[in-house]
Scaffold this active site. Structure first.
Site, mmCIF file in Angstrom:
data_model
loop_
_atom_site.group_PDB
_atom_site.id
_atom_site.type_symbol
_atom_site.label_atom_id
_atom_site.label_comp_id
_atom_site.label_asym_id
_atom_site.label_seq_id
_atom_site.Cartn_x
_atom_site.Cartn_y
_atom_site.Cartn_z
ATOM 1 N N ASN A 106 0.883 -1.178 0.000
ATOM 2 C CA ASN A 106 0.000 0.000 0.000
ATOM 3 C C ASN A 106 0.915 1.222 0.000
ATOM 4 O O ASN A 106 1.520 1.538 1.019
ATOM 5 C CB ASN A 106 -0.897 -0.018 1.238
ATOM 6 C CG ASN A 106 -1.717 1.259 1.368
ATOM 7 O OD1 ASN A 106 -1.755 2.080 0.441
ATOM 8 N ND2 ASN A 106 -2.363 1.445 2.511
ATOM 9 N N LYS A 118 0.094 4.258 -0.229
ATOM 10 C CA LYS A 118 -0.518 5.466 0.346
ATOM 11 C C LYS A 118 -0.277 6.648 -0.605
ATOM 12 O O LYS A 118 -0.320 6.455 -1.806
ATOM 13 C CB LYS A 118 0.014 5.687 1.767
ATOM 14 C CG LYS A 118 -0.132 4.416 2.606
ATOM 15 C CD LYS A 118 0.100 4.596 4.065
ATOM 16 C CE LYS A 118 -0.145 3.263 4.769
ATOM 17 N NZ LYS A 118 -0.072 3.358 6.208
ATOM 18 N N HIS A 163 -9.575 1.293 4.673
ATOM 19 C CA HIS A 163 -8.303 1.465 5.391
ATOM 20 C C HIS A 163 -8.522 2.449 6.543
ATOM 21 O O HIS A 163 -9.284 3.407 6.411
ATOM 22 C CB HIS A 163 -7.225 1.989 4.444
ATOM 23 C CG HIS A 163 -5.854 1.934 5.053
ATOM 24 N ND1 HIS A 163 -5.417 2.886 5.944
ATOM 25 C CD2 HIS A 163 -4.859 1.028 4.947
ATOM 26 C CE1 HIS A 163 -4.194 2.564 6.348
ATOM 27 N NE2 HIS A 163 -3.826 1.446 5.747
ATOM 28 N N GLU A 180 -5.416 -4.826 10.442
ATOM 29 C CA GLU A 180 -4.357 -3.846 10.676
ATOM 30 C C GLU A 180 -4.635 -3.085 11.973
ATOM 31 O O GLU A 180 -5.418 -2.112 11.972
ATOM 32 C CB GLU A 180 -4.310 -2.830 9.527
ATOM 33 C CG GLU A 180 -3.965 -3.411 8.188
ATOM 34 C CD GLU A 180 -3.343 -2.371 7.265
ATOM 35 O OE1 GLU A 180 -2.263 -2.635 6.750
ATOM 36 O OE2 GLU A 180 -3.926 -1.285 7.093
ATOM 37 N N SER A 239 3.471 -2.298 10.312
ATOM 38 C CA SER A 239 4.914 -2.395 10.518
ATOM 39 C C SER A 239 5.488 -3.758 10.124
ATOM 40 O O SER A 239 6.381 -4.289 10.780
ATOM 41 C CB SER A 239 5.269 -2.047 11.973
ATOM 42 O OG SER A 239 4.915 -0.685 12.240
HETATM 43 P P1 13P Z 1 3.149 0.256 7.578
HETATM 44 O O1 13P Z 1 3.572 -1.065 6.962
HETATM 45 O O2 13P Z 1 3.962 1.407 7.077
HETATM 46 O O3 13P Z 1 3.063 0.159 9.064
HETATM 47 O O4 13P Z 1 1.649 0.546 7.049
HETATM 48 C C1 13P Z 1 0.692 -0.429 7.196
HETATM 49 C C2 13P Z 1 -0.499 -0.052 6.396
HETATM 50 O O5 13P Z 1 -1.252 0.840 6.763
HETATM 51 C C3 13P Z 1 -0.749 -0.790 5.156
HETATM 52 O O6 13P Z 1 -2.031 -0.559 4.681
#
Ligand code: 13P
Length: 265
Positions: A11, A13, A101, A179, A225
């Site tokens: 992802n 983002k 999300h 998550e 993470s």
């Molecule tokens: P990180 O892997 O940076 O913690 O992000 C997790 C996330 O939100 C994936 O959608």
């Protein structure tokens, strides 16, 4: 025992321009091409910003890596400024979409009801796989509400899917990502045992709503993470089928390492 294909979903983002995305795809395709021969790699998908989807889908076309979006609107079209419909995603060869999300729930007021509607629309669309995200806050966890919060987020989705008339084969395509919000981008990941506890409970809920066959086919990911150094711990748990990865999906080297660590026997 069901054999669920492992899935590693990046992802991105709100990171990467089109040019950066295409450069990533070219590098990943060439590295994967040399490392992959004869090896049972997991399914891989990159969920990118809307602006990079077209370039990314073109650049990944022959690579076996899929392209996903990070949200979508539930209506087929209409006066929804700034939104994107399923048909527009499929038009770009996008085959995955993240729904609900925690960052969309928090900053864009994406409600459980909207996530439920979107899940139905996505699973009805040929060739589109929704990754439905759920997760508790730190306060929820500390106050012992994790399981009830997750059940509360999933219940509207499962109810809507149950009433939708979608065939079992399509329901089996559903992907759920657990998550925990406190683990996202913090470096503070859940223990594998805690993640398995929640993900096992999600599979039990899936079983209650849809029966054993679908519950054994639905893939459930852990996210928060995840890095090359810890992914094997999660994949060692019986109900965890892969990972949804933010930060560690942004560099080709760490994404490839995640795929390497997720290879089948
Ligand atoms: P990180 O892997 O940076 O913690 O992000 C997790 C996330 O939100 C994936 O959608």
């Amino acid at each position: 025992m069901a054999t669920r294909q492992r899935l590693i979903a990046g992802n991105w983002k709100m990171y990467k321009t089109r040019a950066e995305a295409v450069a990533f795809a070219k590098e990943l395709t060439s590295v994967a091409g040399t490392r992959k021969a004869g090896v049972n790699w997991p399914q891989a998908v990159i969920c990118a910003p809307f602006t990079a989807l077209y370039g990314l889908a073109e650049a990944f076309a022959a690579s076996g890596v899929s392209v996903g979006a990070q949200t979508m609107h539930q209506a087929p079209e209409g006066a929804y400024t700034g939104d994107v419909a399923v048909s527009m995603l499929r038009d770009l060869d996008v085959t995955f979409v993240i729904l609900g999300h925690s960052e969309r729930r928090l900053y864009c007021a994406e409600t459980d009801a909207a996530v439920a509607e979107k899940s139905v629309v996505a699973l009805k669309a040929a060739g589109l796989t929704p990754i439905v995200c759920v997760g508790e806050t730190l306060a929820d966890r500390e106050e012992g509400r994790t399981q009830s919060v997750i059940a509360g987020q999933l219940d509207p989705v499962f109810t809507a899917l149950g009433q939708s008339g979608i065939a079992a084969a399509s329901l089996s395509r559903l992907v759920i990502a657990y998550e925990p919000i406190w683990a996202i981008g913090t470096g503070r990941s859940s223990s594998a045992a805690d993640a398995q506890d929640v993900i096992g409970a999600i599979r039990t809920l899936t079983n209650k709503h849809f029966g054993r066959e679908i519950a054994q086919a639905v893939r459930i990911l852990y996210g928060g993470s995840v890095k090359p150094e810890n992914i094997a711990l999660y994949l060692g748990e019986s109900d965890i089928d892969g990972a949804l990865v933010g930060g560690a999906s942004l560099q080709v080297s760490s994404f490839v390492e995640l795929l390497e660590q997720s290879k089948g026997d």
